[in-house]
Write a protein that holds these residues in place. Structure first.
Motif, PDB file in Angstrom:
ATOM      1  N   ASP A  22      19.977  -1.377 -44.771  1.00 45.55           N
ATOM      2  CA  ASP A  22      20.819  -1.909 -43.701  1.00 45.55           C
ATOM      3  C   ASP A  22      19.949  -2.112 -42.459  1.00 45.55           C
ATOM      4  N   PRO A  23      19.821  -3.352 -41.964  1.00 39.17           N
ATOM      5  CA  PRO A  23      18.947  -3.599 -40.810  1.00 39.17           C
ATOM      6  C   PRO A  23      19.390  -2.852 -39.553  1.00 39.17           C
ATOM      7  N   GLU A  24      20.693  -2.648 -39.376  1.00 41.13           N
ATOM      8  CA  GLU A  24      21.172  -1.905 -38.211  1.00 41.13           C
ATOM      9  C   GLU A  24      20.746  -0.443 -38.291  1.00 41.13           C
ATOM     10  N   LEU A  25      20.831   0.134 -39.468  1.00 44.86           N
ATOM     11  CA  LEU A  25      20.385   1.511 -39.661  1.00 44.86           C
ATOM     12  C   LEU A  25      18.890   1.610 -39.413  1.00 44.86           C
ATOM     13  N   ASN A  66      16.982  -0.343 -37.592  1.00 43.87           N
ATOM     14  CA  ASN A  66      16.726  -0.495 -36.156  1.00 43.87           C
ATOM     15  C   ASN A  66      17.089   0.760 -35.386  1.00 43.87           C
ATOM     16  N   TRP A  67      18.191   1.404 -35.740  1.00 39.92           N
ATOM     17  CA  TRP A  67      18.610   2.624 -35.040  1.00 39.92           C
ATOM     18  C   TRP A  67      17.577   3.732 -35.231  1.00 39.92           C
ATOM     19  N   ARG A  74      14.375   2.714 -33.306  1.00 38.64           N
ATOM     20  CA  ARG A  74      14.625   2.736 -31.859  1.00 38.64           C
ATOM     21  C   ARG A  74      14.721   4.169 -31.330  1.00 38.64           C
TER      22      ARG A  74
END
Length: 66
Positions: free
Chosen positions: A51-54, A56-57, A60
């Motif tokens: 999952d790209p959001e995971l 990135n989180w 980050r």
């Protein structure tokens, strides 16, 4: 792991912590963090899909706080 699975908040923290350790011990440049984070997620879940959001989180939240 043979089957993919969903991740709990604890699972994500374990992955983030493992990435932090890898960054520190291997002196990884920031540009390599996403690749290593993706590999950790894939190993933990047994899935090639990340999952790209995971991702990135996790990356980050690995940056030092100023």
């Amino acid at each position: 792991m043979a089957n993919s699975k969903s991740l709990s908040a604890m699972d994500v923290e374990i992955i983030r912590s493992a990435l932090h350790t890898e960054i520190r011990e291997s002196n990884l440049p920031e540009s390599e963090w996403p690749v290593h984070a993706a590999k950790l997620i894939q190993e933990f879940t047994g899935s090639q899909t990340v999952d790209p959001e995971l991702l990135n989180w996790i990356v980050r939240n690995e940056k030092p706080q100023r």
